[in-house]
Scaffold this motif. Structure first.
Motif, PDB file in Angstrom:
ATOM      1  N   THR A  48       0.928  -1.297  -0.005  1.00 22.86           N
ATOM      2  CA  THR A  48      -0.083  -0.058  -0.055  1.00 22.86           C
ATOM      3  C   THR A  48       0.693   1.239  -0.054  1.00 22.86           C
ATOM      4  O   THR A  48       0.585   2.419  -0.737  1.00 22.86           O
ATOM      5  CB  THR A  48      -0.952  -0.035   1.221  1.00 22.86           C
ATOM      6  N   ASN A  49       1.944   1.128   0.839  1.00 19.55           N
ATOM      7  CA  ASN A  49       2.768   2.450   0.826  1.00 19.55           C
ATOM      8  C   ASN A  49       3.272   2.838  -0.505  1.00 19.55           C
ATOM      9  O   ASN A  49       3.750   3.762  -0.975  1.00 19.55           O
ATOM     10  CB  ASN A  49       4.030   2.265   1.896  1.00 19.55           C
ATOM     11  N   GLN A  52       0.803   4.074  -2.899  1.00 21.47           N
ATOM     12  CA  GLN A  52       0.626   5.271  -2.446  1.00 21.47           C
ATOM     13  C   GLN A  52       1.822   6.379  -3.015  1.00 21.47           C
ATOM     14  O   GLN A  52       1.360   7.561  -3.283  1.00 21.47           O
ATOM     15  CB  GLN A  52       0.358   5.732  -0.695  1.00 21.47           C
ATOM     16  N   LYS A  56       0.938   9.320  -5.412  1.00 20.06           N
ATOM     17  CA  LYS A  56       1.186  10.841  -4.911  1.00 20.06           C
ATOM     18  C   LYS A  56       2.232  11.355  -6.162  1.00 20.06           C
ATOM     19  O   LYS A  56       2.172  12.578  -6.296  1.00 20.06           O
ATOM     20  CB  LYS A  56       1.901  10.761  -3.642  1.00 20.06           C
ATOM     21  N   THR A 240      -9.357   6.115   0.847  1.00 21.17           N
ATOM     22  CA  THR A 240      -8.385   6.673   0.052  1.00 21.17           C
ATOM     23  C   THR A 240      -7.371   5.238  -0.456  1.00 21.17           C
ATOM     24  O   THR A 240      -6.634   5.216  -1.348  1.00 21.17           O
ATOM     25  CB  THR A 240      -7.475   7.849   0.253  1.00 21.17           C
ATOM     26  N   SER A 241      -7.471   4.448   0.309  1.00 18.44           N
ATOM     27  CA  SER A 241      -6.414   3.097   0.375  1.00 18.44           C
ATOM     28  C   SER A 241      -7.196   1.827   0.764  1.00 18.44           C
ATOM     29  O   SER A 241      -7.988   2.073   1.838  1.00 18.44           O
ATOM     30  CB  SER A 241      -5.072   3.170   0.747  1.00 18.44           C
ATOM     31  N   VAL A 259      -5.046   2.547  -4.284  1.00 15.09           N
ATOM     32  CA  VAL A 259      -4.973   3.741  -3.850  1.00 15.09           C
ATOM     33  C   VAL A 259      -5.506   4.581  -4.658  1.00 15.09           C
ATOM     34  O   VAL A 259      -5.360   4.499  -5.922  1.00 15.09           O
ATOM     35  CB  VAL A 259      -3.476   4.197  -3.538  1.00 15.09           C
TER      36      VAL A 259
END
Length: 536
Positions: A48-49, A52, A56, A240-241, A259
């Motif tokens: 997930t990170n 993201q 981003k 959002t995720s 995400v």
């Protein structure tokens, strides 16, 4: 049926090894289960990170490109109607920012007056949404294929030419009603993706895709890939995720993270979604390594404990082996002392019990031997008597039958003994018999048997197991030794001997029949020889 048996040491080792292996397998199973849950959670967060980060980066990049177009807009407003300078400014931005595949300036009627490299100059694009939307303010269009420009611009190697449209009115100066249009090449998104995937924790088992607002794959998938319809994407309507283990259209379950691209600063985004999937094999690889290490450690511990169990078993069974060895020697008739062991109470009790048993058996054996000796031995001379002779013959019969089955019998009777016994008394007669028994024993071989039948009669049995005996030589030696002077209590005495010889064929006749023939020969010898020195 023979029952398979194992030593105590082997059973100790097997028990300890099995216990450690079962414990290791149980621990590996429990640890693997817990670690799998934790690994799934950690890998889900990590995935997930990363997603993201890409989302981003895409939003920030789009905001940056919009700001570049906005800067060019201000420049165009300052330059005014000088088309040559405007062309220079537009081409300079493209040279500086190659991500812009095409930049054009349209008049209020939608006709292209200035464009990078002159592409589409003079073309009427008034019907295009990029012009119509851009007249009213900032317009950012979703990723699309450019059918017109695709024929005029170089095609990329990794797929069809795609653009993100950015347009806005000039809004100032003499060209305030004009519209600035930019086609941003989608190749920059691939560069962002490669940068994110090349970071720490990247691997070849992870696939990342960017989805448009309709779920179609705009980056990271095949050109003909259909829109994704994953249940996980529905969760993005409320969050959002999200991440979960999802079954994809190929029928395989993957660890999946998604995400939403929510924009950056004053850029609201295009409702893109970034989705990443990772094979469960890759996700659970750390767990498998952990389980493998536990099993290897368990195996090593099993080997170690097997050695320890072997040592303990050796210490335990050593006294038992000593007791067994003592019992084996005892069964062979040897004189043994049962070892007394300390340290293990049960073995101490066993040692004491066996020691007591052996003492009792030894005492009983001694009593039995003493009784048997008294029954089979002549009390005066210590030679075998008639009972002893019968026992020896019974014992020797199997061997005699296998070894030619011949025994030489010498039936002997002392000459002149009775007068000496009558004249000097029984004590002198007993001494004479004892001395003559010793002399007769010396005349025979070690394996020959000498028996006192009673009174002054003796019997010698000479076997053929160690070669054929020399009967004549033996008889002469007996006569010489028996006839030698005997000194008793100052008396010098002489005794003669008569001998009857017969060969006993063990397989064909009984010993009694052979003794009768030897007795007959003795009788004939006494009658025909005055000095009792001949044998017929």
């Amino acid at each position: 049926m023979r029952i398979f048996t194992r030593s105590l040491k082997t059973q100790f080792i097997e028990a300890f090894t099995l216990l450690i292996l079962l414990s290791s397998c149980f621990l590996a199973a429990i640890t693997g289960r817990e670690a799998s849950s934790e690994a799934r959670y950690e890998r889900g967060l990590l995935l997930t990170n990363r997603v993201q980060s890409l989302a981003k980066a895409l939003d920030q990049s789009m905001w940056f490109w919009i700001k570049e177009v906005d800067t060019l807009r201000h420049t165009v407003g300052l330059i005014g109607g000088d088309m040559k300078k405007l062309s220079i400014a537009v081409n300079r931005l493209q040279d500086t920012m190659p991500a812009f595949a095409w930049i054009g300036l349209m008049n209020p009627q939608g006709k292209v007056f200035v464009a990078t490299d002159g592409v589409l100059e003079g073309t009427d694009l008034s019907i295009c949404a990029i012009f119509r939307q851009g007249k009213n303010g900032l317009f950012v269009g979703d990723v699309r294929k450019a059918s017109l420009l695709a024929q005029l611009l170089p095609q990329p190697e990794n797929g069809p030419l795609k653009f993100v449209d950015i347009s806005m009115p000039i809004g100032e100066g003499e060209l305030k009603d004009w519209v600035l249009v930019a086609h941003l090449s989608w190749a920059w998104a691939r560069e962002v993706e490669e940068f994110i995937l090349s970071g720490e924790g990247s691997d070849t088992n992870t696939k990342i895709m960017v989805l448009g607002a309709d779920g179609s794959v705009i980056l990271g998938g095949d050109n003909n890939e259909k829109p994704l319809a994953l249940p996980l994407l529905q969760e993005l309507e409320h969050s959002t995720s999200a991440w979960a283990v999802e079954t994809w259209p190929d029928g395989i379950a993957y660890l999946t993270a998604a995400v939403s691209c929510t924009g950056f600063k004053d850029y609201d985004g295009l409702q893109w979604s970034v989705v990443a999937r990772q094979s469960l094999d890759a996700a659970y690889e750390p767990v498998r390594r952990l389980v493998a290490r536990i099993l290897v450690a368990g195996l090593l511990l099993a080997v170690l404990f097997a050695l320890v169990a072997g040592y303990i078993a050796q210490r335990t069974i050593a006294p038992l082996k000593a007791l067994t060895a003592a019992a084996d020697r005892l069964s062979r008739g040897e004189r043994v002392t049962i070892p007394r062991n300390r340290g293990i109470r049960e073995i101490e009790v066993l040692s004491a019990s066996l020691s007591t048993l052996v003492e009792n058996l030894t005492r009983t054996e001694k009593d039995r031997n003493r009784i048997q000796h008294a029954a089979e031995r002549d009390a005066l001379t210590g030679l075998l008597n008639r009972h002893g002779l019968a026992a020896r013959i019974d014992e020797a019969m199997p061997s005699l039958t296998q070894n030619q089955g011949l025994v030489e019998l010498l039936y002997m009777d002392l000459d002149g003994f009775k007068p000496i016994n009558d004249a000097y008394g029984h004590h002198v007669g007993d001494a004479v018999l004892t001395i003559l028994g010793q002399r007769l024993t010396r005349c025979l071989r070690k394996d020959d048997v000498l028996v006192r039948l009673g009174g002054d009669e003796f019997l010698a049995l000479l076997g053929h197991t160690r070669g054929t005996p020399d009967i004549l030589r033996t008889i002469n030696r007996i006569r010489e030794d028996v006839g030698a002077p005997i000194s008793i209590d100052g008396l010098m005495l002489r005794i003669g001997i008569s001998i009857g010889h017969a060969t006993w064929h063990c397989a064909n006749e009984s010993v009694e029949d052979a003794l009768k023939r030897a007795d007959s020969e003795l009788y004939m010898a006494k009658r025909t020889s005055k000095a009792s020195q001949e044998v017929l």
